[in-house]
Motif scaffolding. Structure first.
Motif, short mmCIF file in Angstrom:
data_model
loop_
_atom_site.label_atom_id
_atom_site.label_comp_id
_atom_site.label_asym_id
_atom_site.label_seq_id
_atom_site.Cartn_x
_atom_site.Cartn_y
_atom_site.Cartn_z
N LYS A 61 -1.00 0.56 -9.82
CA LYS A 61 -0.67 -0.86 -9.91
C LYS A 61 -0.63 -1.36 -11.35
CE LYS A 61 -2.93 -1.78 -5.47
NZ LYS A 61 -4.05 -2.50 -4.79
N GLY A 62 -0.95 -0.48 -12.30
CA GLY A 62 -0.97 -0.86 -13.71
C GLY A 62 -2.38 -0.95 -14.26
N PHE A 206 -3.96 -10.16 -12.98
CA PHE A 206 -3.06 -9.14 -13.51
C PHE A 206 -2.40 -8.38 -12.37
CE2 PHE A 206 -2.53 -4.60 -14.35
CZ PHE A 206 -1.62 -4.61 -15.39
N PHE A 207 -3.18 -8.00 -11.37
CA PHE A 207 -2.62 -7.25 -10.25
C PHE A 207 -1.76 -8.12 -9.34
CE2 PHE A 207 -6.43 -4.89 -11.55
CZ PHE A 207 -5.85 -3.66 -11.80
N ASP A 208 -2.04 -9.43 -9.32
CA ASP A 208 -1.24 -10.34 -8.50
C ASP A 208 0.04 -10.76 -9.20
OD1 ASP A 208 -3.22 -10.26 -6.57
OD2 ASP A 208 -4.14 -12.16 -7.16
N GLN A 209 0.01 -10.89 -10.52
CA GLN A 209 1.12 -11.50 -11.26
C GLN A 209 1.99 -10.51 -12.00
OE1 GLN A 209 -0.70 -14.41 -13.84
NE2 GLN A 209 -1.70 -15.49 -12.14
N GLY A 210 1.50 -9.30 -12.25
CA GLY A 210 2.28 -8.34 -13.02
C GLY A 210 2.45 -8.78 -14.46
N ASP A 211 3.63 -8.56 -15.03
CA ASP A 211 3.85 -8.84 -16.45
C ASP A 211 3.66 -10.30 -16.81
OD1 ASP A 211 4.37 -6.17 -16.86
OD2 ASP A 211 6.56 -6.37 -16.84
N SER A 212 3.88 -11.21 -15.87
CA SER A 212 3.73 -12.64 -16.18
C SER A 212 2.27 -13.00 -16.49
CB SER A 212 4.24 -13.49 -15.02
OG SER A 212 3.46 -13.29 -13.86
N TYR A 214 0.58 -11.97 -18.83
CA TYR A 214 0.39 -12.06 -20.27
C TYR A 214 1.05 -13.29 -20.89
CZ TYR A 214 -1.50 -7.33 -20.12
OH TYR A 214 -2.28 -6.24 -19.86
#
Length: 317
Positions: A61-62, A206-212, A214
């Motif tokens: 998941k990153g 972070f896991f819910d939003q992904g790149d957004s 940051y």
């Protein structure tokens, strides 16, 4: 942020522990964790239940990392397909094996900061010259922390549950007084020389939003005040552990300075910082049985002259 006060001005009257444990000290407030503190931590073990606090490296998941750092990359070097090739290695008896490697920032996962990781005014922890960082940490690297190890009584301070939230919000702050109130609400006061383990659950975003995640990056966390620094000094706090990337609010809303407490606590007082811990299973257990203290033990990798190191801390209730 360009109009922010300088750290030298902001912290000119801030207390320091430079020289307290000798001119050559490289582990700072971990010196508070004496044999008696180890035994006090052991007394917190009631159930024999073990929780590991490291986040998975190379998570599908990153991996949440500080902006500008890249997540770890794991590369497979040998696997069964290797032996499909004519030049595959051969071993007596027909042994096959798997091998891999990672390319990663040493502070790209759950990790300990070296005491020399940040500085201002040309001086690191204990007064070491900042030029000793060139090409590697000649002084106050993570290796002495790894050599010493960290063992004591940990206490979970579940700020997210205390404030009735799933996660703290971007830029949300709390003070040492909030930590005290949280501990009292949980039924277990903070004691002198406790290892503070603070849950915000912010990295769930972070896991819910992904790149957004940051966009407008500004983590929640402790916010600087002279009173907070003095409290850490008076309480002889050896280690601050959080589930965020940088332990404290990224940009102080009161003065615009970035990462004030990395300097006021780590550079000046020698408080060791541990970041990106996964506290969810531990926090769930503590909420269920109301036992918020435990034996905390950790040892970062002994990496020569490194600014930080991955770690898998263990909490034993």
């Amino acid at each position: 942020m360009t109009d922010a006060i300088s750290l030298e001005e902001l912290l000119k009257d801030s207390p320091t522990n430079w020289g307290k444990w000798g001119a050559d000290d490289e582990v700072g407030a971990l010196n508070y964790l004496t044999k008696d503190e180890v035994l006090r931590g052991i007394k917190s073990v009631q159930q024999g239940e073990v929780f590991t606090l490291q986040r998975l490296i190379n998570d599908p998941k990153g991996d949440p990392v500080w902006p500008g750092r890249s997540p770890a990359e794991r590369t497979m070097i040998l696997d069964e397909s290797t032996w499909d090739k004519d030049d595959a290695p051969q071993f007596p008896g027909g042994l096959h094996y798997a091998d891999d490697k990672i390319n990663a920032f040493l502070q790209g996962s759950t990790q300990y900061d070296a005491l020399g990781h940040v500085w201002y005014g040309g001086k690191l922890w204990n007064g070491y010259d900042a030029r000793t960082t060139i090409g590697g940490m000649e002084k106050a690297s993570v290796a002495p922390i790894g050599e010493r190890g960290v063992v004591g009584r940990g206490i979970l301070l579940d700020m997210a549950r205390f404030r009735g939230k799933e996660t703290l919000d971007k830029g949300e702050t709390y003070t040492h007084e909030d930590l005290v109130a949280c501990a009292e609400a949980q039924g277990t006061p903070i004691e002198k020389r406790d290892i503070l383990v603070i849950r915000t659950n912010f990295l769930q975003q972070f896991f819910d939003q992904g790149d957004s995640f940051y966009e407008g990056f500004n983590e929640p966390g402790l916010v600087y005040s002279p009173e907070l620094v003095q409290w850490f000094q008076d309480m002889e706090i050896p280690n601050l552990v959080t589930d965020t990337i940088a332990n404290e609010v990224t940009y102080d809303p009161n003065n615009g300075v970035a990462l004030v407490l990395h300097n006021a606590l780590m550079r000046n007082l020698g408080v060791t910082l541990t970041e990106i811990a996964d506290l969810e299973k531990l926090a769930s257990s503590c909420a269920d049985d109301k036992q918020y203290t435990f034996l905390y033990t950790a040892a970062p990798l002994k990496v020569h002259r490194a600014t930080g190191s991955p770690v898998n801390p263990v909490a034993i209730k």
